[in-house]
Design a protein around this motif. Structure first.
Motif, short mmCIF file in Angstrom:
data_model
loop_
_atom_site.label_atom_id
_atom_site.label_comp_id
_atom_site.label_asym_id
_atom_site.label_seq_id
_atom_site.Cartn_x
_atom_site.Cartn_y
_atom_site.Cartn_z
N ARG A 592 95.72 37.67 44.15
CA ARG A 592 94.99 36.31 43.66
C ARG A 592 94.25 36.77 42.33
NH1 ARG A 592 91.90 31.79 45.61
NH2 ARG A 592 90.06 31.87 44.54
N ASN A 595 88.90 34.56 39.71
CA ASN A 595 87.34 34.50 40.35
C ASN A 595 86.97 33.36 40.06
OD1 ASN A 595 84.72 35.24 40.89
ND2 ASN A 595 85.02 37.21 39.96
N GLN A 596 86.56 32.87 41.29
CA GLN A 596 86.19 31.20 41.16
C GLN A 596 84.39 31.44 40.98
OE1 GLN A 596 87.80 28.09 42.41
NE2 GLN A 596 89.35 28.91 43.34
N GLU A 599 83.67 37.10 43.84
CA GLU A 599 85.11 37.36 44.70
C GLU A 599 84.94 38.56 45.29
OE1 GLU A 599 88.78 34.71 44.84
OE2 GLU A 599 86.54 34.49 44.48
N GLY A 620 88.22 32.43 48.22
CA GLY A 620 88.42 30.97 48.25
C GLY A 620 87.71 30.74 47.35
N SER A 621 87.35 29.21 47.09
CA SER A 621 86.33 28.52 46.17
C SER A 621 85.09 28.95 45.95
CB SER A 621 86.76 27.20 45.98
OG SER A 621 86.39 26.68 47.11
N ASN A 622 84.46 29.35 47.08
CA ASN A 622 83.07 30.02 47.15
C ASN A 622 83.02 31.41 47.13
OD1 ASN A 622 80.26 29.52 47.11
ND2 ASN A 622 80.45 27.58 48.70
N SER A 645 83.63 30.36 51.79
CA SER A 645 84.54 29.47 51.54
C SER A 645 85.39 28.81 52.62
CB SER A 645 85.63 30.31 50.38
OG SER A 645 85.12 30.70 49.47
N ASP A 647 87.91 27.31 52.10
CA ASP A 647 89.65 27.32 52.00
C ASP A 647 89.93 28.89 51.49
OD1 ASP A 647 87.83 27.89 49.46
OD2 ASP A 647 89.20 26.74 48.28
#
Length: 976
Positions: A592, A595-596, A599, A620-622, A645, A647
């Motif tokens: 991956r 870094n949303q 991370e 994920g997204s959080n 997250s 997701d």
């Protein structure tokens, strides 16, 4: 408001007195008002704890509690004290105003307060001093280190017996499977049951109600002891004897109807308690390690007085606990408390703080490191440092938090315990132990030049003005330092974790805020790229001074980067895990790349410290934090942490959906194929922090902190119920791998299938190039894939691929292992739960299994098991799902399988199964992925396989393989 407790009182072997208590401040869905206005349970069976509640144990008293008591039994809502004249009950009353508790700033753990009432049950007219003894000793040991007091190796029993309480009458106290405390009166033939008189002290009123129940009222509690029940056994059957309570001059007696006085009579009251829904105070598990037998060792802080048994502690502060949990999770084998006068195990020093850590050596000794705020923390006489350091301000000695290191033996008794620090704050985050018993510790110190050092690479900074990481090595006795050094620059530097390689080099990781002063050697990255970067350093502690630092490097981007865990593989490659807020964090071979928010990351550094081999984000997204990491023999990585997250990437998960505010996660992956093979959420509707992970064979142990009331606990484990607030948790995950079958036709042809439902489409037939009389299979290298081999007269030929590699030497071809003798029959298994299968043989002439834990060319016998007889055919499997393969035999003459769950010299038969006909050949495997191996047979005359998932019912049968063959079983693709 008065609480009502209902006491089931009967005269029958499995009945006794139980207390069911409900706090007025709490409510349950099945409560109702009684005609007397008290709160009571509508279901009269509410006194039964849910299966898996606290087990009833009787701890011998060696001075840790009231000196009059011979034994003490600690339950969540009461403590029972057993002396020569009776039993005292201290019943807890919870304060409504403190039921919600309050969180401490540093740990997130809650506190509550409790008071108590006392009731005493006395046996009137009994022997002056009845002989009170424990019976059926449990495996559990209890250790208390309270300031300078030591109570170690205390035995616990499953029963307490009052022998000859009255003439010809014994009383036996014990616990049932639901966690109820019960007792029996055993009346010998021709003895007089009218001798038995029970009285209660501490109650305002004692009466017999309209139902025949005995009612004892106190200021806050109503106790109802149900009408007694009695029985005799005649011709193997229980026959009830009519009985009831009656008042006597000295108390209460049991009036009996007619019964045969020449037979024994059993009078059996029940004492039990229903614990509150919710709990008392805060607990967390900071670290977990597993031994070769699958037992889990956990440590963390506790503020509860009811772990592992109610009343285990009395002090209103945090203590360090260390518990050894049985491999099936049903029993705590020992718990040791390290408890000073102030808080131990929790810290307000938040920068880079990870918590306590634990390490296990091959003998089952546990090494724990953390910090304490107590100046009477239990230290040993031979300790390297027996007193806390202090700094002086205006002539006053001000004590700072101090690191500690404690070694416990395999029964939880202190071998040594020492402070480790200087004049200011010092804390330990990580510990490892080498083969000689030396403890390696890392953490952080702000004690500057006063921190104890030896052969150091670097002195620490100016005391009180900065924080440096440190590495300290204690000798095997804990009496002196072997090596101790600071590591850092001119700002805050914290060591968070440590590991050792097979050559004894020490690797530490952590974070640094030092911009251009952190010492770098052979680094991947020489400059701090942001506000806080990760560091990795390798030390040779056999050297001193400058030469002791092998390499040191930074790793990070423009944001905050913190490593919390490190593990080193057999090649000396350091694997680190943590969290990063840097979009430009260095990546290589990533799974991956984005870094949303913040991370989790996993990075691998080469043995020389100057190459970044792999690096990836996980999340994920959080937000995610990776807090722990392990790597197995095949290089597969296991990382644990927590995520917010929904997701977060999952694969083959045991929990596919996000549970609450924050869930734990467990992810297994390999950089080699850039693939996540297993990833799961682990959590309820509250929040979870997954602090520790350890891997033993196919078992993954994880532990942490939870405030969820709905974690998916399993039946029968020690702590099945959540008691509110913040609790620790411990889980064992067994990978759901599926075995399939194959056939070996001597002397070189293998036919394998990867399915037991569509076998013809999955055929793979090849000539192995390995001649032999018998085919074998196993995971010889721990990579999760079973591969083939052969056996002839004590010579094993094994290899790590299932396809022909003609003309190539080992390991590309095959490896020879000389083990066994002519006439032996081969069997392979994972005998020590390390994830690697090794050889074994069954010797028909002696009825013995000879097992080894090695695949070296000439291994020694490590385990001998007497099981079976001449004419039996050997098998092996994990029959109970504990991660260890044990042996079994198939007896063709009786078409019967015999199994044992323990590879000991004189093994007992633990299970028997019936399958097949006399000509069949046996095998075993995990055909449904539940972690438990089951049996099957192959019929040579028809080439038919018959497979079971429960050792009883055939779930698949099919024709497969060639004439003259033998069955083999394995996970040929290594996939879940």
């Amino acid at each position: 408001m008065v609480r009502e407790f209902r006491m089931l009182f009967a005269l029958v072997a499995m009945v006794g007195v139980w207390f069911a208590g409900l706090a007025p401040a709490r409510s349950l869905p099945v409560l109702k008002k009684t005609d007397r206005g008290e709160i009571a349970k509508e279901n009269r069976g509410v006194g039964h704890l849910k299966k898996g509640g606290f087990p009833v144990l009787f701890e011998e008293n060696k001075g840790q509690t009231d000196r009059r008591a011979r034994f003490v039994s600690r339950q969540r809502e009461y403590t029972a004290f057993f002396d020569e004249k009776g039993v005292g009950f201290s019943i807890k009353q919870h304060s409504p105003e403190s039921a919600d508790g309050s969180k401490t700033a540093s740990s997130g753990l809650r506190k509550t307060d409790a008071a108590s009432e006392s009731i005493r049950m006395t046996f009137k007219g009994a022997a002056d001093k009845a002989f009170v003894r424990g019976e059926d000793e449990a495996v559990t040991k209890t250790n208390y280190y309270i300031g300078r007091k030591r109570f170690v190796g205390l035995s616990n029993y499953k029963k307490v017996k009052y022998a000859e309480l009255y003439k010809g009458v014994d009383a036996v106290f014990y616990g049932d499977s639901s966690g109820r405390l019960e007792y029996d009166f055993i009346v010998a033939p021709n003895a007089d049951p009218n001798q038995i008189v029970v009285s209660f002290e501490g109650g305002k009123e004692v009466s017999i109600d309209e139902r025949g129940d005995l009612v004892i009222r106190t200021n806050e509690t109503e106790i109802v002891q149900k009408r007694p029940f009695a029985y005799q056994v005649r011709k193997g059957k229980k026959e009830q004897v009519s009985s009831r309570w009656i008042r006597s001059a000295n108390g209460f007696q049991i009036e009996l109807g007619g019964y045969q006085k020449s037979l024994p009579l059993t009078i059996d009251p029940v004492i039990g308690y229903l614990s509150y829904i919710g709990g008392t105070r805060g607990d967390a598990v900071d670290a977990v390690k597993a031994d070769a037998e699958g037992n889990a060792y956990i440590t963390g802080p506790t503020n509860s007085i009811d772990y592992p048994q109610p009343g285990s502690r009395t002090q209103n502060d945090f203590a360090v606990f260390v518990s050894k949990v049985s491999r099936d999770g049903r029993e705590i084998l020992y718990t040791t408390f390290l408890d000073g006068s102030f808080n131990d195990g929790v810290s307000g020093f938040e920068i880079g703080f990870k918590g306590m850590d634990i390490a296990i050596d091959d003998s089952g000794n546990a090494y724990v490191a953390g910090l304490t705020d107590s100046d009477d923390f239990p230290v040993s006489e031979n300790a390297f440092q027996r007193r806390r350091g202090c700094k002086r301000q205006f002539g006053t000695c001000i004590l700072g938090e101090e690191a500690f290191v404690t070694k416990l033996d395999n029964e939880g008794t202190i071998v040594y315990s020492t402070y480790l620090g200087g004049r200011d704050t010092d804390f330990a985050n990580g510990i490892a132990v080498d083969s000689s018993g030396r403890a390696y510790v890392t953490g952080a110190t702000s004690s500057g030049i006063t921190f104890p050092k030896k052969n150091e690479f670097q002195n620490t900074g100016v005391f009180g003005y900065e924080t440096n990481a440190f590495l300290a090595v204690l000798n095997e006795n804990g009496t002196d330092l072997v090596y101790s050094s600071g590591l850092g620059g001119n700002a805050t530097d914290v060591g968070t974790d440590i590991d050792l390689d097979r050559d004894g080099f020490a690797y530490i990781t952590g974070s640094t805020e030092s911009v251009d002063s952190f010492p770098i050697r052979s680094g991947i990255q020489n400059v701090n790229a942001g506000r806080k970067d990760t560091f990795i350093a390798k030390f040779n502690t056999a050297r001193s001074g400058d030469s002791s630092l092998v390499y040191s490097t930074l790793l990070g981007g423009a944001g905050t980067d913190v490593a919390l865990a490190i593990v080193v593989n057999t090649a000396g490659e350091a694997h680190i895990a943590g969290f990063t807020g840097s979009p430009d964090f260095p990546l290589r071979g990533e799974l991956r790349s984005v870094n949303q928010v913040n991370e989790a990351f996993v990075s691998v550094v080469g043995a020389a410290g100057n190459v970044l081999i792999n690096s990836t984000f996980i999340g994920g997204s959080n937000e995610e934090i990776a807090r722990s990491i392990e790597v197995d023999a095949s290089g597969t990585i296991f990382v644990g942490g927590d995520t917010s997250s929904a997701d977060f990437p999952t694969s083959q998960s045991i929990q596919q959906t996000f549970g609450g505010l924050s869930d734990g996660f467990v992810t297994k992956f390999s950089f080699g194929n850039r693939e996540i093979s297993f990833s799961t959420f682990l959590g309820g509707t509250g929040f979870e922090l997954l602090q520790g992970i350890d891997v033993s064979g196919k078992q993954i142990f994880v532990a942490g902190l939870s405030d969820s009331s709905d974690l998916p606990t399993t039946d029968g484990v020690f702590g099945e119920n959540h008691f509110g607030g913040d609790d620790g948790f411990l889980a064992k995950i067994v990978e759901n791998r599926f075995d399939s079958v194959g056939v070996f036709v001597p002397d070189s042809t293998f036919t394998l299938t990867q399915s037991i439902t569509d076998v013809q489409a999955a055929n793979a037939t090849f000539t192995s190039g390995m001649s032999g009389e018998r085919g074998v299979s196993g995971d010889w290298d721990g990579d999760g894939t079973d591969t083939i081999g052969s056996f002839t007269n004590g010579v094993w030929k094994i290899r790590n691929t299932n396809f022909p590699v003609i003309g190539l030497p080992a390991p590309l071809g095959f490896k020879t292992v000389n083990y066994g003798a002519a006439g032996d029959l081969p069997v392979a298994g994972d005998w020590n739960a390390d994830g690697i299968d090794t050889p074994g043989v069954f010797r028909p002439s002696t009825g013995q299994f000879l097992l080894t834990n090695s695949t070296e060319i000439d291994p020694s016998v490590d385990i001998t098991v007497a099981f079976g007889t001449n004419g039996d055919l050997p098998i092996a499997g994990d029959w109970d799902g504990d991660g260890i393969d044990t042996v079994g035999v198939y007896r063709p003459s009786e078409t019967t399988f015999f199994f044992t769950n323990d590879n000991v010299l004189k093994a007992s038969i633990d299970d028997v199964a019936f399958l097949g006909i006399a000509e069949d050949l046996p095998f075993a495997g995990d055909f449904d992925g539940d972690g438990v191996d089951t049996i099957g047979t192959w019929r040579p005359s028809t080439r038919e396989f018959f497979i079971t998932n429960d050792n009883v019912n055939v779930i698949a049968s099919f024709v497969f393989g060639g004439a003259g063959g033998q069955p083999i079983v394995g996970d040929w693709d290594g996939l879940p």
